[in-house]
Design a protein around this motif. Structure first.
Motif, PDB file in Angstrom:
ATOM      1  N   LEU A   1     -26.160  -2.108  -0.466  1.00 21.81           N
ATOM      2  CA  LEU A   1     -25.856  -1.108   0.549  1.00 21.81           C
ATOM      3  C   LEU A   1     -24.604  -1.571   1.271  1.00 21.81           C
ATOM      4  CD1 LEU A   1     -26.499   1.318   2.427  1.00 21.81           C
ATOM      5  CD2 LEU A   1     -27.873  -0.279   3.798  1.00 21.81           C
ATOM      6  N   CYS A   2     -23.570  -0.763   1.226  1.00 19.27           N
ATOM      7  CA  CYS A   2     -22.350  -1.137   1.933  1.00 19.27           C
ATOM      8  C   CYS A   2     -21.537   0.101   2.278  1.00 19.27           C
ATOM      9  CB  CYS A   2     -21.520  -2.143   1.149  1.00 19.27           C
ATOM     10  SG  CYS A   2     -21.117  -1.701  -0.534  1.00 19.27           S
ATOM     11  N   THR A   3     -20.559  -0.124   3.114  1.00 19.15           N
ATOM     12  CA  THR A   3     -19.650   0.938   3.506  1.00 19.15           C
ATOM     13  C   THR A   3     -18.227   0.427   3.351  1.00 19.15           C
ATOM     14  OG1 THR A   3     -19.283   2.656   5.169  1.00 19.15           O
ATOM     15  CG2 THR A   3     -19.515   0.399   5.998  1.00 19.15           C
ATOM     16  N   ALA A   4     -17.269   1.309   3.596  1.00 16.16           N
ATOM     17  CA  ALA A   4     -15.848   0.979   3.478  1.00 16.16           C
ATOM     18  C   ALA A   4     -15.075   2.143   4.098  1.00 16.16           C
ATOM     19  CB  ALA A   4     -15.459   0.816   2.005  1.00 16.16           C
ATOM     20  N   TYR A   5     -13.752   2.039   4.063  1.00 13.25           N
ATOM     21  CA  TYR A   5     -12.970   3.207   4.435  1.00 13.25           C
ATOM     22  C   TYR A   5     -13.400   4.327   3.484  1.00 13.25           C
ATOM     23  CZ  TYR A   5      -9.216   6.149   5.955  1.00 13.25           C
ATOM     24  OH  TYR A   5      -8.513   7.202   6.489  1.00 13.25           O
ATOM     25  N   PRO A   6     -13.641   5.559   3.988  1.00 15.37           N
ATOM     26  CA  PRO A   6     -14.209   6.615   3.140  1.00 15.37           C
ATOM     27  C   PRO A   6     -13.500   6.862   1.815  1.00 15.37           C
ATOM     28  CG  PRO A   6     -14.312   7.275   5.428  1.00 15.37           C
ATOM     29  CD  PRO A   6     -13.525   5.988   5.391  1.00 15.37           C
ATOM     30  N   ALA A   7     -12.201   6.599   1.728  1.00 18.59           N
ATOM     31  CA  ALA A   7     -11.479   6.797   0.466  1.00 18.59           C
ATOM     32  C   ALA A   7     -11.949   5.833  -0.626  1.00 18.59           C
ATOM     33  CB  ALA A   7      -9.975   6.637   0.685  1.00 18.59           C
ATOM     34  N   VAL A   8     -12.650   4.772  -0.244  1.00 20.64           N
ATOM     35  CA  VAL A   8     -13.151   3.788  -1.204  1.00 20.64           C
ATOM     36  C   VAL A   8     -14.573   4.144  -1.667  1.00 20.64           C
ATOM     37  CG1 VAL A   8     -13.556   1.296  -1.585  1.00 20.64           C
ATOM     38  CG2 VAL A   8     -11.664   2.040  -0.137  1.00 20.64           C
ATOM     39  N   LYS A   9     -15.196   5.137  -1.032  1.00 21.90           N
ATOM     40  CA  LYS A   9     -16.570   5.521  -1.375  1.00 21.90           C
ATOM     41  C   LYS A   9     -16.756   5.792  -2.868  1.00 21.90           C
ATOM     42  CE  LYS A   9     -20.158   8.954  -0.372  1.00 21.90           C
ATOM     43  NZ  LYS A   9     -20.529  10.125   0.459  1.00 21.90           N
ATOM     44  N   PRO A  10     -15.888   6.579  -3.524  1.00 24.08           N
ATOM     45  CA  PRO A  10     -16.106   6.839  -4.955  1.00 24.08           C
ATOM     46  C   PRO A  10     -16.108   5.569  -5.801  1.00 24.08           C
ATOM     47  CG  PRO A  10     -14.470   8.366  -4.079  1.00 24.08           C
ATOM     48  CD  PRO A  10     -14.733   7.341  -3.014  1.00 24.08           C
TER      49      PRO A  10
ATOM     50  N   PHE B   1      -5.659   5.818  13.508  1.00 23.81           N
ATOM     51  CA  PHE B   1      -6.290   7.124  13.306  1.00 23.81           C
ATOM     52  C   PHE B   1      -5.747   8.053  14.384  1.00 23.81           C
ATOM     53  CE2 PHE B   1      -9.087   3.629  12.150  1.00 23.81           C
ATOM     54  CZ  PHE B   1      -9.183   3.845  10.790  1.00 23.81           C
ATOM     55  N   GLU B   2      -4.777   8.902  13.996  1.00 25.93           N
ATOM     56  CA  GLU B   2      -4.049   9.698  14.976  1.00 25.93           C
ATOM     57  C   GLU B   2      -4.209  11.201  14.774  1.00 25.93           C
ATOM     58  OE1 GLU B   2      -0.376   7.007  16.196  1.00 25.93           O
ATOM     59  OE2 GLU B   2      -0.372   7.384  14.034  1.00 25.93           O
ATOM     60  N   GLY B   3      -5.243  11.586  14.026  1.00 22.28           N
ATOM     61  CA  GLY B   3      -5.533  12.999  13.876  1.00 22.28           C
ATOM     62  C   GLY B   3      -5.113  13.618  12.558  1.00 22.28           C
ATOM     63  N   GLU B   4      -4.365  12.882  11.725  1.00 28.87           N
ATOM     64  CA  GLU B   4      -4.003  13.419  10.424  1.00 28.87           C
ATOM     65  C   GLU B   4      -5.166  13.244   9.445  1.00 28.87           C
ATOM     66  OE1 GLU B   4      -0.419  12.708  12.694  1.00 28.87           O
ATOM     67  OE2 GLU B   4      -1.923  11.263  12.082  1.00 28.87           O
ATOM     68  N   GLN B   5      -4.978  13.713   8.232  1.00 27.35           N
ATOM     69  CA  GLN B   5      -6.054  13.651   7.242  1.00 27.35           C
ATOM     70  C   GLN B   5      -6.380  12.222   6.814  1.00 27.35           C
ATOM     71  OE1 GLN B   5      -4.402  16.393   4.347  1.00 27.35           O
ATOM     72  NE2 GLN B   5      -5.844  17.974   5.018  1.00 27.35           N
ATOM     73  N   THR B   6      -5.451  11.314   6.982  1.00 28.11           N
ATOM     74  CA  THR B   6      -5.697   9.902   6.689  1.00 28.11           C
ATOM     75  C   THR B   6      -5.017   9.075   7.773  1.00 28.11           C
ATOM     76  OG1 THR B   6      -5.658   8.206   4.955  1.00 28.11           O
ATOM     77  CG2 THR B   6      -3.682   9.606   5.164  1.00 28.11           C
ATOM     78  N   TYR B   7      -5.140   7.780   7.701  1.00 29.82           N
ATOM     79  CA  TYR B   7      -4.559   6.900   8.704  1.00 29.82           C
ATOM     80  C   TYR B   7      -3.040   6.884   8.605  1.00 29.82           C
ATOM     81  CZ  TYR B   7      -4.615   3.776   4.637  1.00 29.82           C
ATOM     82  OH  TYR B   7      -4.452   3.252   3.383  1.00 29.82           O
TER      83      TYR B   7
END
Length: 195
Positions: free
Chosen positions: A135-144, A53-59
């Protein structure tokens, strides 16, 4: 503490830290971990990717280490294992196309055995159909994907360091969550670390 036999599902370009670090942590406390990859045999390796995670919109992504496969995928039996780990990276997007991978995941879910998934590893859970009502989480791109599969989304904190437990399932968003993710997984395994 009784040592557990744990299965880890990986593939080429699994996220380096998300495979290596849990493998090392779990073996360090006395558990046995078999790493498997569809189409690969014990003694072979998978390539890993280092996501940062270096500041861009994604990893960002860089080539990582080679990660050893310790068991032959076609020879393993899910019923021989006490728990399952699914790291993230790019591997989940294609190992989830393997029906045997999905059957393995469904076995662990149906038997209520502990499952730890991180980052994009939840793509495998979604495809296996085991997150509905969880109830779970993931990398935000997997949320949908998780929401569409009937999961309840657990918010990711600013440092990506939190993890969620729902029954037999423990999830985290990315490798910065390893301490909490693995601590909660060890609790599900019944592993006690005495000071």
């Amino acid at each position: 503490m009784a040592a557990k036999k744990i299965l880890m599902l990986v593939g080429d370009y699994v996220e380096d830290y998300e495979a290596m670090v849990p493998f090392q942590m779990l073996t360090m406390v006395g558990h046995s971990v078999d790493t498997v990859c569809p189409g690969k045999k014990a003694g072979e390796t998978v390539a890993t990717a280092i996501h940062d995670f270096e500041g861009e919109q994604t990893y960002s992504e860089k080539r990582g280490h080679n990660f050893a496969i310790t068991a032959t995928f076609e020879e393993i039996k899910a019923e021989d294992y006490d728990a399952l780990v699914i790291p993230g990276g790019r591997a989940p997007e294609y190992i989830r196309l393997n029906e045997q991978v999905l059957d393995i995941v469904r076995h662990f879910a149906a038997e209520n055995k502990p499952i730890a998934a991180v980052c994009h590893g939840q793509q495998v859970l979604v495809t296996a159909g085991v997150v509905e009502g969880k109830l779970c989480t993931a990398y935000p791109a997997v949320k949908p994907d998780l929401i569409k599969a009937g999961a309840t989304w657990g918010e990711v904190n600013d440092t990506f360091s939190n993890a969620y437990v729902d029954g037999n399932l423990v999830t985290a968003a990315a490798w910065p969550g390893h301490p909490e993710w693995m601590r909660k997984f060890l609790e599900l395994l019944g592993t006690k670390i005495e000071p």
